[in-house]
Write an enzyme that holds these catalytic residues in place. Structure first.
Site, PDB file in Angstrom:
ATOM      1  N   ASP A  87       0.858  -1.178   0.000  1.00 15.17           N
ATOM      2  CA  ASP A  87       0.000   0.000   0.000  1.00 15.17           C
ATOM      3  C   ASP A  87       0.896   1.230   0.000  1.00 15.17           C
ATOM      4  OD1 ASP A  87      -2.152   1.676   0.109  1.00 15.17           O
ATOM      5  OD2 ASP A  87      -2.749   1.161   2.150  1.00 15.17           O
TER       6      ASP A  87
ATOM      7  N   ASP B 268      -2.737   2.445  -6.185  1.00 11.01           N
ATOM      8  CA  ASP B 268      -1.727   2.531  -5.130  1.00 11.01           C
ATOM      9  C   ASP B 268      -1.660   1.328  -4.203  1.00 11.01           C
ATOM     10  OD1 ASP B 268      -4.165   3.047  -3.948  1.00 11.01           O
ATOM     11  OD2 ASP B 268      -3.437   4.659  -2.674  1.00 11.01           O
ATOM     12  N   GLU B 269      -2.347   0.240  -4.519  1.00  9.29           N
ATOM     13  CA  GLU B 269      -2.209  -0.935  -3.670  1.00  9.29           C
ATOM     14  C   GLU B 269      -2.464  -2.211  -4.459  1.00  9.29           C
ATOM     15  OE1 GLU B 269      -5.129  -1.722  -0.575  1.00  9.29           O
ATOM     16  OE2 GLU B 269      -6.478  -0.229  -1.455  1.00  9.29           O
TER      17      GLU B 269
END
Length: 371
Positions: A16, A112-113
């Site tokens: 993350d 983003d993860e």
């Protein structure tokens, strides 16, 4: 642990990125470094929402999906930055290239993860912890960004672990530690337990995983529906979901069960606006627009209906989501009815196009708001 039935224990990493959009802006603009910034909409005008807040801003209580006006009240010196999704997409692409050095089993959740299954890794490192360290270092060295990682034997625990020591954290929760870890975890920290459900649990005297564990699966299902079966398994460390590298997002939405039944249209509209903001923010994280907006209604007698409207072109701006949800609600004649849950979902996706210029607020919403 009760999941020892797995013949091969998986090695799962959840990566993350730390305050991703804001961190990219601080990397690319030195004048923002060390400053309280948010990527999102201006507090001027209507509908501005925080997409991502820098850690300097978070110290003041500024959070994603918060109205920009509220964020400015909490932090009067806050700097608002318009999103640059091309830059975020490019950084995300490079991050995934780093992941691919170690495994092809990558399940992106957003820009983003992602989950990575490194049970068998390309470089035969054989240690998920070591791979997580190498990935974090490569992201730092090559992209000047930081990521937090959670490492465990399943997706649920890995995701929770990645959030424990942000920013720039690395947390390993091994097989022998999972059940004890889940028992001490506050219910609001369970991924998927929202504020309303957490409040309901606490009213029932359920404050931690250990408390949840005292209830049978049937008792949990009677209180929380089919999600109760998930709680029963997860508090025992059981999560057999595989990392799905070709997973396709079919729909995206949010819903809320209210602490009291809604009977006034004004109340319903206010709640729909809150839910729509959450949906909007998630759409931006996934870079999606949908052609179909669906409204879900559950009444006090637990009767449930859905209504939807489809568009010729994909929509993704907050104004359209709110107005469509309100129109769908009006078509159900909500006056004098007792509503306990409302939900909004977008589906039938098309790719989001980012306008070159900022024009009408409905088109602007990507920038006037915005995980």
């Amino acid at each position: 642990m009760e999941n020892k039935h797995n013949s091969t224990q998986r090695k799962i990493i959840h990566i993350d990125m730390d305050a991703f959009y804001a961190s990219v802006e601080q990397r690319d603009h030195p004048e923002y470094r060390g400053k309280a910034i948010v990527v999102g909409g201006s507090p001027e005008g209507r509908g501005g929402v925080v997409a991502t807040a820098s850690y300097e801003a978070r110290k003041f209580g500024v959070r994603s999906a918060m109205p920009s006006k509220r964020a400015l009240q909490l932090c009067p010196h806050l700097i608002f930055v318009r999103p640059r999704f091309d830059a975020y997409k490019e950084a995300s692409r490079k991050i995934r290239e780093i992941f691919a050095r170690y495994t092809d089993l990558i399940e992106p959740l957003s820009l983003d993860e992602a989950y990575l299954d490194v049970t068998t890794d390309k470089q035969q490192i054989r240690s998920a912890i070591e791979i997580a360290k190498l990935i974090k270092q490569a992201i730092r060295d090559e992209l000047q960004l930081t990521a937090s990682a959670g490492v465990s034997v399943n997706k649920f625990v890995a995701k929770i672990a990645s959030d424990l020591n942000k920013p720039d954290g690395l947390t390993f929760i091994g097989p022998s530690a999972i059940e004890a870890f889940m028992e001490q975890l506050p219910v609001e920290k369970f991924h998927g337990v929202g504020k309303v459900t957490a409040d309901k649990m606490k009213r029932m005297g359920l404050f931690t995983g250990k408390d949840l564990k005292q209830l049978s699966e049937q008792e949990l299902k009677s209180h929380f529906g089919k999600t109760g079966a998930f709680y029963y398994r997860i508090v025992r460390g059981i999560d057999d979901r595989e990392v799905q590298p070709h997973r396709e997002t079919k729909s995206l939405g949010a819903e809320d069960t209210f602490p009291y039944d809604l009977t006034e249209t004004g109340e319903m509209h206010a709640e729909l606006e809150k839910i729509a903001r959450i949906v909007y923010e998630r759409l931006q994280r996934y870079q999606l627009k949908g052609r179909t907006v669906t409204l879900k209604i559950k009444y006090s007698d637990f009767r449930q209906i859905t209504r939807n409207q489809s568009f010729a072109q994909p929509v993704g701006d907050l104004e359209t989501i709110i107005s469509t949800a309100k129109q769908l609600l009006a078509a159900t004649w909500p006056e004098d009815k007792r509503i306990r849950l409302l939900g909004i979902t977008l589906s039938n996706f098309g790719e989001l196009s980012v306008p070159d210029k900022y024009q009408h607020p409905a088109q602007l919403s990507l920038f006037d708001f915005d995980e």
